[in-house]
Design an enzyme around this catalytic site. Structure first.
Site, PDB file in Angstrom:
ATOM      1  CG  HIS A 168      10.681  55.406  34.789  1.00  0.00           C
ATOM      2  ND1 HIS A 168      11.365  54.478  34.027  1.00  0.00           N
ATOM      3  CD2 HIS A 168       9.367  55.184  34.560  1.00  0.00           C
ATOM      4  CE1 HIS A 168      10.485  53.748  33.361  1.00  0.00           C
ATOM      5  NE2 HIS A 168       9.265  54.152  33.673  1.00  0.00           N
ATOM      6  CD  GLU A 272      10.249  52.472  36.833  1.00  0.00           C
ATOM      7  OE1 GLU A 272       9.309  53.190  37.166  1.00  0.00           O
ATOM      8  OE2 GLU A 272      10.206  51.704  35.855  1.00  0.00           O
TER       9      GLU A 272
HETATM   10  O1  TA6 Z   1       7.455  52.175  35.161  1.00  0.00           O
HETATM   11  C1  TA6 Z   1       6.928  51.294  34.230  1.00  0.00           C
HETATM   12  C2  TA6 Z   1       6.032  52.056  33.293  1.00  0.00           C
HETATM   13  O2  TA6 Z   1       5.010  52.708  33.988  1.00  0.00           O
HETATM   14  C3  TA6 Z   1       5.529  51.057  32.252  1.00  0.00           C
HETATM   15  O3  TA6 Z   1       4.194  50.718  32.413  1.00  0.00           O
HETATM   16  C4  TA6 Z   1       5.946  51.637  30.930  1.00  0.00           C
HETATM   17  O4  TA6 Z   1       5.007  51.973  30.060  1.00  0.00           O
HETATM   18  C5  TA6 Z   1       6.998  52.639  31.297  1.00  0.00           C
HETATM   19  O5  TA6 Z   1       6.760  53.059  32.603  1.00  0.00           O
HETATM   20  C6  TA6 Z   1       7.340  53.772  30.362  1.00  0.00           C
HETATM   21  O6  TA6 Z   1       6.458  54.825  30.418  1.00  0.00           O
HETATM   22  P1  TA6 Z   1       6.615  56.058  29.453  1.00  0.00           P
HETATM   23  O7  TA6 Z   1       5.463  56.988  29.756  1.00  0.00           O
HETATM   24  O8  TA6 Z   1       7.934  56.681  29.725  1.00  0.00           O
HETATM   25  O9  TA6 Z   1       6.543  55.501  28.049  1.00  0.00           O
END
Ligand code: TA6
Length: 313
Positions: A168, A272
């Site tokens: 991520h 990502e």
């Molecule tokens: O990768 C995108 C995502 O899944 C979004 O939907 C967003 O909410 C982000 O990740 C962050 O997730 P987190 O659980 O780290 O707040």
């Protein structure tokens, strides 16, 4: 602990006394990895410029995952399953793996660390599968940062398991409005802001003027992020990871994320490398490998325009 030939990394105390690894390369480039989450929190070039974005409100306190850098999403991406968002690998304390099975290509790096995560009894209650997750983080001689994940099914009950996965990565950018992504145009994606409905990307490079949360499907092995203002291009090379998520929460959503500063969204873009649409299934004894290589190169110009083709060549 200082780096030696046997231990090509330093071990130090980070924020709130959490253990961190520091990788250093001879020309001054560096990377930092917290054992908490095996989380890369910093990647710097030879001028000491930070290439990853760490939230101005990042909380370095388990069980809250660290916001920014490179969180590892395993064994679940987002809410594609019953576990907490993005799984639990990012909020477990990992160990240094003293004797990892050899990895074929590490010839261009003498700064690297091997880390390992195995499930605890409590983890097995929420995800009843034995696994070994080995991560190697390496800083190459050209400053490239490589993350290699090897996940093995060590179940003794004969059962396979299935998981989704993502690196991520929060890339640091000068100004989100000045950034474009090359390599995803014309591809199909699931729009997380529209109930994951499937659409096809139209036209040119992707630019940003509002919230975005898309899961691109069947993506190429190379993607580029061009930062016009910084005259810098990030090149993402990936193996074993068909998907690519592009995320920026923009102003309104940012205010709902307690560990993200209100203005942070202007200065990062998440691209990502992921395995989501086609989850990975492993039988006992089988291993999956997913590799991410990041480099930051000066952008090339042709008559005042960025030339992404040159970058992707
Ligand atoms: O990768 C995108 C995502 O899944 C979004 O939907 C967003 O909410 C982000 O990740 C962050 O997730 P987190 O659980 O780290 O707040």
């Amino acid at each position: 602990m200082a780096a030696t030939e046997r231990h090509p990394f330093e071990l130090a105390k980070g924020i709130n006394g959490l253990d961190k690894i520091i990788l250093r390369e001879s020309r001054g480039r560096s990377a930092e990895i917290y054992l908490y989450g095996s989380h890369v929190t910093s990647w710097k070039n030879e001028n000491g410029e930070e290439l990853l974005h760490l939230s101005s409100k990042a909380i370095f306190k388990p069980p809250k995952p660290i916001r920014g850098g490179i969180p590892l999403c395993f064994p679940q991406f987002s809410n594609f399953g019953t576990l907490e968002s993005h799984g639990f690998a990012r909020n477990r304390i990992w160990e240094i793996d003293a004797s990892p099975p050899p990895l074929p290509s590490n010839s261009c790096s003498n700064a690297f660390v091997d880390l390992i995560l195995r499930p605890t009894e409590d983890d097995l209650k929420i995800w009843p599968h034995n696994f070994e997750y080995r991560l190697r983080v390496a800083l190459g001689t050209e400053g490239e940062l490589t993350l290699t994940s090897r996940i093995r099914n060590t179940n003794s009950d004969g059962k396979p398991f299935t998981f989704t996965f993502a690196y991520h990565t929060y890339f640091s950018v000068s100004d989100i409005s000045e950034v474009r992504v090359e390599g995803l145009e014309t591809l199909d994606y699931l729009d997380n802001l529209k109930n994951r409905e499937r659409f096809t990307e139209q036209g040119d490079a992707i630019t940003f003027e509002s919230e975005i949360d898309k899961i691109y499907l069947s993506t190429p092995t190379k993607i580029a992020i061009l930062d016009h203002e910084k005259k810098r291009t990030f090149v993402i090379r990936k193996d074993g990871l068909a998907g690519a998520v592009v995320w920026n929460p923009w102003d309104k959503k940012s205010k709902t994320i307690s560990d993200l500063g209100d203005e942070d969204y202007k200065h990062f873009l998440c691209v990502e490398a992921a395995a989501i649409e086609r989850p990975i299934t492993l039988k006992p004894g089988e291993e999956w490998k997913g590799r991410l290589e990041l480099s930051a190169v000066p952008s090339s110009y042709s008559s005042g325009q960025l030339d992404p083709k040159k970058v992707l060549e």
